[in-house]
Design a protein around this motif. Sequence first.
Motif, PDB file in Angstrom:
ATOM      1  N   LEU A  37    -101.212  29.912 -26.388  1.00 53.70           N
ATOM      2  CA  LEU A  37    -101.996  29.475 -24.848  1.00 53.70           C
ATOM      3  C   LEU A  37    -103.421  29.961 -25.007  1.00 53.70           C
ATOM      4  O   LEU A  37    -104.223  29.613 -24.639  1.00 53.70           O
ATOM      5  CB  LEU A  37    -101.357  29.941 -23.642  1.00 53.70           C
ATOM      6  N   ILE A  38    -103.415  31.183 -25.782  1.00 51.40           N
ATOM      7  CA  ILE A  38    -104.767  32.049 -25.697  1.00 51.40           C
ATOM      8  C   ILE A  38    -105.604  31.586 -26.633  1.00 51.40           C
ATOM      9  O   ILE A  38    -106.796  31.052 -26.485  1.00 51.40           O
ATOM     10  CB  ILE A  38    -104.607  33.468 -25.709  1.00 51.40           C
ATOM     11  N   LYS A  93     -91.739  21.164 -40.450  1.00 54.77           N
ATOM     12  CA  LYS A  93     -90.920  21.554 -39.540  1.00 54.77           C
ATOM     13  C   LYS A  93     -90.393  20.538 -38.457  1.00 54.77           C
ATOM     14  O   LYS A  93     -89.114  20.302 -38.320  1.00 54.77           O
ATOM     15  CB  LYS A  93     -91.343  22.617 -38.728  1.00 54.77           C
ATOM     16  N   ASP A 113     -86.506  19.085 -37.588  1.00 54.00           N
ATOM     17  CA  ASP A 113     -86.145  19.798 -36.384  1.00 54.00           C
ATOM     18  C   ASP A 113     -85.110  18.453 -35.626  1.00 54.00           C
ATOM     19  O   ASP A 113     -85.440  17.771 -35.058  1.00 54.00           O
ATOM     20  CB  ASP A 113     -87.279  19.748 -35.412  1.00 54.00           C
ATOM     21  N   ASP A 155     -83.739  18.969 -32.754  1.00 57.86           N
ATOM     22  CA  ASP A 155     -84.122  18.802 -31.434  1.00 57.86           C
ATOM     23  C   ASP A 155     -85.264  17.761 -31.037  1.00 57.86           C
ATOM     24  O   ASP A 155     -85.087  17.050 -30.141  1.00 57.86           O
ATOM     25  CB  ASP A 155     -84.670  20.238 -30.692  1.00 57.86           C
ATOM     26  N   PHE A 160     -90.871  11.570 -18.002  1.00 54.77           N
ATOM     27  CA  PHE A 160     -90.727  13.025 -18.007  1.00 54.77           C
ATOM     28  C   PHE A 160     -90.243  13.894 -16.678  1.00 54.77           C
ATOM     29  O   PHE A 160     -89.082  14.470 -16.587  1.00 54.77           O
ATOM     30  CB  PHE A 160     -92.089  13.756 -18.519  1.00 54.77           C
ATOM     31  N   ASP A 203     -79.041  19.857 -22.846  1.00 50.93           N
ATOM     32  CA  ASP A 203     -80.333  19.074 -23.266  1.00 50.93           C
ATOM     33  C   ASP A 203     -79.900  17.687 -23.758  1.00 50.93           C
ATOM     34  O   ASP A 203     -80.686  17.039 -24.595  1.00 50.93           O
ATOM     35  CB  ASP A 203     -80.762  19.862 -24.483  1.00 50.93           C
ATOM     36  N   ILE A 223     -91.019  14.192 -24.022  1.00 51.63           N
ATOM     37  CA  ILE A 223     -92.286  14.821 -23.374  1.00 51.63           C
ATOM     38  C   ILE A 223     -91.826  16.267 -22.692  1.00 51.63           C
ATOM     39  O   ILE A 223     -92.596  17.154 -22.700  1.00 51.63           O
ATOM     40  CB  ILE A 223     -92.692  14.021 -22.315  1.00 51.63           C
ATOM     41  N   PHE A 239     -95.814  25.335 -23.535  1.00 50.41           N
ATOM     42  CA  PHE A 239     -96.006  26.117 -22.166  1.00 50.41           C
ATOM     43  C   PHE A 239     -94.841  27.118 -21.911  1.00 50.41           C
ATOM     44  O   PHE A 239     -95.055  28.182 -21.225  1.00 50.41           O
ATOM     45  CB  PHE A 239     -96.256  25.368 -20.958  1.00 50.41           C
ATOM     46  N   ARG A 240     -93.689  26.825 -22.478  1.00 49.27           N
ATOM     47  CA  ARG A 240     -92.673  27.752 -22.500  1.00 49.27           C
ATOM     48  C   ARG A 240     -92.546  28.712 -23.633  1.00 49.27           C
ATOM     49  O   ARG A 240     -92.507  29.947 -23.538  1.00 49.27           O
ATOM     50  CB  ARG A 240     -91.380  27.332 -21.961  1.00 49.27           C
ATOM     51  N   LYS A 241     -92.419  27.888 -24.902  1.00 45.94           N
ATOM     52  CA  LYS A 241     -92.457  28.696 -26.139  1.00 45.94           C
ATOM     53  C   LYS A 241     -93.848  29.342 -26.544  1.00 45.94           C
ATOM     54  O   LYS A 241     -94.257  29.851 -27.358  1.00 45.94           O
ATOM     55  CB  LYS A 241     -91.786  27.837 -27.060  1.00 45.94           C
ATOM     56  N   ASN A 242     -94.993  28.922 -25.744  1.00 43.23           N
ATOM     57  CA  ASN A 242     -96.363  29.447 -25.965  1.00 43.23           C
ATOM     58  C   ASN A 242     -96.595  28.817 -27.234  1.00 43.23           C
ATOM     59  O   ASN A 242     -97.320  29.711 -28.167  1.00 43.23           O
ATOM     60  CB  ASN A 242     -96.226  30.749 -25.983  1.00 43.23           C
ATOM     61  N   SER A 302     -96.770  15.740 -30.143  1.00 46.03           N
ATOM     62  CA  SER A 302     -97.564  14.821 -29.175  1.00 46.03           C
ATOM     63  C   SER A 302     -98.065  13.604 -30.119  1.00 46.03           C
ATOM     64  O   SER A 302     -98.157  12.486 -29.811  1.00 46.03           O
ATOM     65  CB  SER A 302     -98.789  15.364 -28.340  1.00 46.03           C
ATOM     66  N   CYS A 331     -99.033  13.037 -21.826  1.00 46.30           N
ATOM     67  CA  CYS A 331     -98.996  14.244 -22.343  1.00 46.30           C
ATOM     68  C   CYS A 331    -100.154  15.000 -21.577  1.00 46.30           C
ATOM     69  O   CYS A 331    -100.024  16.307 -21.225  1.00 46.30           O
ATOM     70  CB  CYS A 331     -99.273  14.122 -23.603  1.00 46.30           C
ATOM     71  N   ASN A 366     -99.479  16.524 -18.000  1.00 47.69           N
ATOM     72  CA  ASN A 366     -98.964  17.549 -17.598  1.00 47.69           C
ATOM     73  C   ASN A 366     -99.295  18.993 -18.332  1.00 47.69           C
ATOM     74  O   ASN A 366     -98.712  19.864 -18.150  1.00 47.69           O
ATOM     75  CB  ASN A 366     -97.340  17.484 -18.528  1.00 47.69           C
ATOM     76  N   THR A 375     -98.398  31.638 -17.238  1.00 51.77           N
ATOM     77  CA  THR A 375     -99.124  30.910 -17.886  1.00 51.77           C
ATOM     78  C   THR A 375    -100.689  31.042 -17.631  1.00 51.77           C
ATOM     79  O   THR A 375    -101.518  31.161 -18.384  1.00 51.77           O
ATOM     80  CB  THR A 375     -98.936  29.350 -17.804  1.00 51.77           C
ATOM     81  N   ILE A 429    -102.046  34.498 -18.671  1.00 50.97           N
ATOM     82  CA  ILE A 429    -101.917  34.620 -20.053  1.00 50.97           C
ATOM     83  C   ILE A 429    -103.516  34.071 -20.506  1.00 50.97           C
ATOM     84  O   ILE A 429    -104.365  34.544 -21.280  1.00 50.97           O
ATOM     85  CB  ILE A 429    -100.958  34.062 -21.049  1.00 50.97           C
ATOM     86  N   THR A 430    -103.745  32.581 -20.016  1.00 47.77           N
ATOM     87  CA  THR A 430    -104.760  32.006 -20.321  1.00 47.77           C
ATOM     88  C   THR A 430    -105.870  32.653 -19.798  1.00 47.77           C
ATOM     89  O   THR A 430    -106.977  32.593 -20.359  1.00 47.77           O
ATOM     90  CB  THR A 430    -104.545  30.556 -20.020  1.00 47.77           C
ATOM     91  N   GLY A 441    -107.029  35.563 -21.678  1.00 51.89           N
ATOM     92  CA  GLY A 441    -107.520  35.083 -22.908  1.00 51.89           C
ATOM     93  C   GLY A 441    -108.892  34.642 -22.794  1.00 51.89           C
ATOM     94  O   GLY A 441    -109.821  35.093 -23.700  1.00 51.89           O
ATOM     95  N   GLN A 491     -99.149  39.844 -26.937  1.00 57.17           N
ATOM     96  CA  GLN A 491    -100.225  38.786 -26.963  1.00 57.17           C
ATOM     97  C   GLN A 491    -101.511  39.559 -26.553  1.00 57.17           C
ATOM     98  O   GLN A 491    -102.533  38.903 -26.326  1.00 57.17           O
ATOM     99  CB  GLN A 491     -99.821  37.738 -25.808  1.00 57.17           C
ATOM    100  N   GLN A 512     -87.098  33.352 -23.808  1.00 52.97           N
ATOM    101  CA  GLN A 512     -86.818  32.022 -24.612  1.00 52.97           C
ATOM    102  C   GLN A 512     -85.447  32.191 -24.947  1.00 52.97           C
ATOM    103  O   GLN A 512     -84.619  30.978 -24.958  1.00 52.97           O
ATOM    104  CB  GLN A 512     -87.607  32.102 -25.819  1.00 52.97           C
ATOM    105  N   LYS A 542     -77.898  27.459 -22.083  1.00 55.51           N
ATOM    106  CA  LYS A 542     -77.557  26.165 -22.416  1.00 55.51           C
ATOM    107  C   LYS A 542     -76.032  26.453 -23.010  1.00 55.51           C
ATOM    108  O   LYS A 542     -75.283  25.300 -22.575  1.00 55.51           O
ATOM    109  CB  LYS A 542     -77.948  26.000 -23.812  1.00 55.51           C
TER     110      LYS A 542
END
Lengths: 296, 456
Positions: free
Chosen positions: A44-45, A58, A62, A64, A232, A245, A251, A259-262, A271, B22, B25, B110, B113-114, B117, B138, B419, B427
């Motif tokens: 994200l940074i 990958k 994958d 998933d 979505f 899942d 999406i 955004f969750r796993k960065n 995408s 995309c 969001n 989020t 962090i941004t 950054g 980070q 995570q 899950k």
Amino acid sequence: MRMNKLRADVLALLFLLPFLAVYGLFTIWPMIKGVEMTFYKWTLIKKMKYVGWDNYSKMFHDQDVWAAIWHSTIFVILTTPTMIVLAILLAMIANRKSRLQKLYRSVFFLPSVLSVAVASYLGLFIFQPYNGFVNTLLHLIQLLPDNKEIFWLTETNLSWIALTLITLWWTVGFNFILYLSAMQDIPDEIVEAARLDGATDSKIFWNITLPYLTPITKTIAMLQIISSFKVFLQIYIITGGGPLDKTRPIIQLIYQTGFRKNDLGYAATMSYMLFVILLVLSAIQYFVNNRKGANA
Amino acid sequence: MKKSYGLSVTALLSVSLMLSACGGNNNGGNASPADSSAPASSAPASSAAASESAAPSDNGGSGEKVNLSFWTLFDGGDGANMQALVDEFNKTHPDIQVKNTKLVWGEYYTKLITAVGNGTGPDVGISHTSRLPDLIDQGVVTSYDDVAKDAGVDWSTFNQNLLNATVVDGEHYAVPIDTHPFIMYYNKKLLKDAGLLGEDGKPVLEQSADGFIKFLDALKAKLPAKTTPFALSNSNDDPYRLWWALYSQLGGNDVVADDLKTAAVDADKGAKAADYIQKLYTNGYIKKNDPDFYKNFQSGTAAIMMTGVWATGTWESTKGLDFGAMPIPKIFDQPATWGDSHTIILPTTKANDPAKRKAAAVFANWIADNGQIWAKAGHIPSKPSVLEKEEFKALPYRSDYASVADTVKFSKPSTKVWQIRDNSSFKFLNEVWANKMTPADAMAKMQAETQKILNE
């Protein structure tokens, strides 16, 4: 002559320039940047490091990703045909000359004015166990024993049904309007002539109405496939992609990865795969329509 | 010629339409330093409570006024209490002025962090202890060690269990202001009806695996059928927290090894804990797929419930709810529960101005010192000295569970804590609760999935 034409083009371009500048800056440039991202580990940074084709290889391995694409596909398969049938049915009801015509039109279109969040939360209330609308109704008319509950949102198959129904209810209005206007374009003389020849209602429907609706059906089918593939928010709100899942669309996976796993680089890669899929679908639609010379 | 222009423009347009899903969001990534700062008036006047506290002596000496921007993720009661604290601090510290910007909790990390950054981050921020390792990794947060001493932060005054969870590689990265562990609430009226409320107003409950089941059995047998013996959600956070508590009570030590690179799910202990909880669902103590277990307890139709201490404030403001709070029963070998902490962090800024950093440390320490205000929402203050304050003791319920702070089992400082929780533990455990997977299978899958996440 040639000069004139060139001048006209340059002039047109000049008028388009303000739009193109903004469009280029905020749409085209990010798209190019997005391609760059797919070759990097990118948080994200900032840009972290060049990884070449790693994200791509990958992605192709994958599970998933493939599962998520399959879920989006299931959603397309479930919603597209049902949407078309439902929209035609509603349009026929609203097209009949009756005193309730206006009421039908507004009632059928009304859910479309809701935002996706509102529609989804209503859906959630309708399908939740114990005090949801559907289960309470089933209890009331004794279809469901009092001590039993149907868990619409936590069983994979049932949640697909719930998601499809909510989406249909919410989005059918727009397609219904398209069909309604197409039906009103059918010349009255043809229908009258058919009646004079003694054609029944069903014959008129199959031999006149439906053929006249073919071009618009193609358009609707295509729009529907593309928009269903992009599903979505309603899934995210209603089932969260669960259980396990099993209803997570592509999406949502992209969103979670980015955004969750960065991991924006990998998310961008997915995408672009989605982009290619949609591009291929659009191309197919384009050629199918053009070959038959239909003006959809 | 013309046609081809038209075509390409149409093509571009349609392409952008397709992408818009995309794009639409993705706006979570935009940092907006333009603060939607909350109206300061929203805070209840609780200043009287704070004024007695830690003498505002440690201002740093210099006469320069320091302005700090402070980002928080609190809303509801938490938000009001934090605003009250900030107002009180500003009043008692004329040379340090803190501006509180409330962000939405779902987008907080989020944005933080941004923004950091881009160099537009705040001077002071909030972080959960479990988020720290990732933020450190980070480069979003900085260590307190250069300013702590000057600012008068005495690390020995903190609860060491909470503090240790914020120390990474020997450096202090955060000032913990509370802990919010997973505890148990009970409805006194229903327990009394079932004959399970003791003279002291506490449940008659033998602290063991069988004892807890017996307790639930009695509730189920003696209360009307519409009453839920044990209100708990059927998926995600709260049952996971219960699992974490029981797993830790059995001696399980997180799902990652000390090297933070290897998955280390203790399959036997994990399965035993999961099996115990699964039976709570299959034997009907917990309402199946309860759409809202908070409401279930709040409306007085559930005998007990378990969640984080933050619910205390909510129950208190519920009319007609006669409830009690206690630590999670010791079902297995040793007392332990799930918990996390709110901490105050010093985000990396462009200048890393020492004066601001020192002022921020003074502020963070002051907030911790005045935990009795923060405790109003239900949290346990991070400094044992606060527990001795009259204002804290005057708050009901809190003292019943304040001891839990010592037995909170924090997760190890892996950068992947959230995570692993979201994409693996939730899950598979959800499947166990729904009786679609055996506990043993779930542990094997969690081990594999955790390893996969750690390898990424």
